[in-house]
Design an enzyme around this catalytic site. Structure first.
Site, PDB file in Angstrom:
ATOM      1  N   CYS A 124       0.827  -1.212   0.000  1.00 43.17           N
ATOM      2  CA  CYS A 124       0.000   0.000   0.000  1.00 43.17           C
ATOM      3  C   CYS A 124       0.863   1.264   0.000  1.00 43.17           C
ATOM      4  O   CYS A 124       1.569   1.511  -0.958  1.00 43.17           O
ATOM      5  CB  CYS A 124      -1.004  -0.036   1.154  1.00 43.17           C
ATOM      6  SG  CYS A 124      -2.452   1.015   0.813  1.00 43.17           S
ATOM      7  N   LYS A 178     -11.676   8.634  -1.061  1.00 43.32           N
ATOM      8  CA  LYS A 178     -10.980   7.453  -0.536  1.00 43.32           C
ATOM      9  C   LYS A 178     -11.451   6.193  -1.258  1.00 43.32           C
ATOM     10  O   LYS A 178     -12.654   5.980  -1.447  1.00 43.32           O
ATOM     11  CB  LYS A 178     -11.225   7.305   0.965  1.00 43.32           C
ATOM     12  CG  LYS A 178     -10.466   6.143   1.591  1.00 43.32           C
ATOM     13  CD  LYS A 178     -10.714   6.054   3.087  1.00 43.32           C
ATOM     14  CE  LYS A 178      -9.896   4.914   3.697  1.00 43.32           C
ATOM     15  NZ  LYS A 178     -10.098   4.789   5.165  1.00 43.32           N
ATOM     16  N   SER A 188      -7.769   0.372   0.670  1.00 43.94           N
ATOM     17  CA  SER A 188      -8.047   1.437   1.636  1.00 43.94           C
ATOM     18  C   SER A 188      -6.978   2.513   1.484  1.00 43.94           C
ATOM     19  O   SER A 188      -5.926   2.456   2.118  1.00 43.94           O
ATOM     20  CB  SER A 188      -8.041   0.874   3.068  1.00 43.94           C
ATOM     21  OG  SER A 188      -8.267   1.897   4.010  1.00 43.94           O
ATOM     22  N   HIS A 193      -4.377  -4.175   0.187  1.00 45.15           N
ATOM     23  CA  HIS A 193      -4.144  -4.792   1.498  1.00 45.15           C
ATOM     24  C   HIS A 193      -4.657  -6.233   1.513  1.00 45.15           C
ATOM     25  O   HIS A 193      -5.626  -6.548   2.207  1.00 45.15           O
ATOM     26  CB  HIS A 193      -4.858  -3.997   2.589  1.00 45.15           C
ATOM     27  CG  HIS A 193      -4.138  -2.762   3.012  1.00 45.15           C
ATOM     28  ND1 HIS A 193      -2.982  -2.785   3.754  1.00 45.15           N
ATOM     29  CD2 HIS A 193      -4.424  -1.451   2.796  1.00 45.15           C
ATOM     30  CE1 HIS A 193      -2.585  -1.551   3.990  1.00 45.15           C
ATOM     31  NE2 HIS A 193      -3.425  -0.721   3.423  1.00 45.15           N
ATOM     32  N   GLU A 221      -3.593  -8.658   3.059  1.00 45.62           N
ATOM     33  CA  GLU A 221      -3.442  -9.247   4.398  1.00 45.62           C
ATOM     34  C   GLU A 221      -4.554  -8.829   5.361  1.00 45.62           C
ATOM     35  O   GLU A 221      -4.638  -9.364   6.468  1.00 45.62           O
ATOM     36  CB  GLU A 221      -2.079  -8.846   4.988  1.00 45.62           C
ATOM     37  CG  GLU A 221      -2.001  -7.453   5.578  1.00 45.62           C
ATOM     38  CD  GLU A 221      -1.967  -6.326   4.543  1.00 45.62           C
ATOM     39  OE1 GLU A 221      -2.080  -5.149   4.934  1.00 45.62           O
ATOM     40  OE2 GLU A 221      -1.828  -6.621   3.336  1.00 45.62           O
ATOM     41  N   ARG A 260     -14.468   3.920  12.648  1.00 42.99           N
ATOM     42  CA  ARG A 260     -13.539   4.898  13.230  1.00 42.99           C
ATOM     43  C   ARG A 260     -13.711   6.255  12.556  1.00 42.99           C
ATOM     44  O   ARG A 260     -13.776   7.294  13.232  1.00 42.99           O
ATOM     45  CB  ARG A 260     -12.112   4.409  13.053  1.00 42.99           C
ATOM     46  CG  ARG A 260     -11.028   5.377  13.499  1.00 42.99           C
ATOM     47  CD  ARG A 260      -9.720   5.065  12.810  1.00 42.99           C
ATOM     48  NE  ARG A 260      -9.810   5.258  11.366  1.00 42.99           N
ATOM     49  CZ  ARG A 260      -8.963   4.740  10.481  1.00 42.99           C
ATOM     50  NH1 ARG A 260      -7.984   3.950  10.891  1.00 42.99           N
ATOM     51  NH2 ARG A 260      -9.108   5.001   9.195  1.00 42.99           N
TER      52      ARG A 260
END
Length: 310
Positions: free
Chosen positions: A142, A163, A192, A235, A237, A249
């Site tokens: 990333c 985003k 992300s 990502h 993982e 969040r």
């Protein structure tokens, strides 16, 4: 693959409960085998979450791997306890005195800054310079991928309109390339990020090759210098609930984020997301370890280097 980790690291119990083959120091020391030595530069704020996610992903080959986590000295984590960092992390001055089979550079939540504005940028570039002669293959994830493409190959990044968050379909190219060996034509990956890397600059660079991408997300897997450097712009993982945690969040922060794409069943954020990317994620890390680290690294780094010096 048995992952060799510290006897006392907190994520060890979670991995064992998930039936992941974890080998502690005592058992590892009793085996007469040449394990791979992998460094992980963990730049993510939630250290233990990232430790767990990466160790899961590195757990699916018959190779034995010694994992060492390292941290930056120029920036102190605000989200991990000082005791955890001091107990389970080394620093670059400590590990740079020897050779390593592989290095992983994680992402970091600093995308909106220019690279040179990141307070540990000089330390990161020193590590990248060192890795050219002291690491067999480096895997960048990333923001780590954007940073590596920029510093190593002069590929600029650019701001996205909004985003990029969710689960996106990728297309595999060059199926005979070892990094994507065993992949389906299409596969899913969590994304992300707020920025992307310039496709034209990647395609125009003779040292870089795109082996998987997406119309929505751009280049996803990029190989540099025949595997000396590998870049993952998403990502793979990520755990099943990571995007959920990020979304909620951001809601609490008043950012008013868009719902992650293709993530919640029926786009209902009250429902548990479905894991749909782990198989390809595991295969990606397995292919990297096997074809770009294990198949290329010297059996004994120090003996090879001593022989060259003599």
């Amino acid at each position: 693959m048995p992952i060799r980790i510290d006897n006392d690291i907190p994520v060890k119990k979670i991995l064992e409960d998930e039936n992941i083959f974890v080998m502690d120091e005592n058992r590892s020391n009793s085996q007469d085998i040449r394990p791979l030595d992998i460094l992980i530069l963990n730049l993510m704020p939630l250290k233990e979450d990232t430790e767990l996610a990466l160790l899961r992903s590195l757990s699916n080959t018959p190779l034995q791997v010694n994992v060492t986590f390292i941290r930056t000295l120029s920036y102190e984590s605000k989200h991990a306890s000082k005791q955890h960092i001091e107990r389970f992390y080394s620093d670059f001055p400590t590990v740079k005195k020897r050779k390593w089979d592989g290095l992983i550079i994680t992402g970091a939540p600093v995308e909106k800054l220019e690279f040179e504005e990141v307070n540990y940028w000089n330390e990161l570039t020193e590590i990248m310079d060192w890795s050219e002669k002291n690491v067999t293959s480096t895997l960048h994830i990333c923001w780590g991928a954007q940073a590596g493409l920029y510093y190593r190959y002069n590929v600029p990044k650019f701001a996205l309109p909004a985003k990029l968050s969710g689960i996106y379909q990728m297309k595999t190219f060059h199926k005979k390339t070892e990094l994507v060996r065993g992949f389906d034509d299409y596969f899913l990956v969590p994304q992300s990020r707020y920025t992307g890397s310039d496709r034209n600059a990647i395609e125009e660079n003779d040292h870089l090759e795109i082996v998987a991408d997406s119309e929505e997300c751009g280049p996803y897997l990029i190989i540099g210098d025949n595997g000396k450097n590998i870049f993952i712009t998403g990502h793979p993982e990520y755990d099943v609930d990571t995007l959920d945690k990020e979304y909620k969040r951001d809601l609490k922060k008043g950012i008013d984020p868009a719902l992650p794409c293709n993530y919640y069943p029926n786009n209902d954020a009250t429902r548990k997301p479905v894991k749909s990317w782990r198989c390809h994620a595991n295969m990606l890390y397995t292919n990297w370890l096997n074809y770009y680290v294990y198949q290329n690294t010297p059996y004994e780094w120090n003996e090879i280097m001593d022989a060259k010096i003599d």
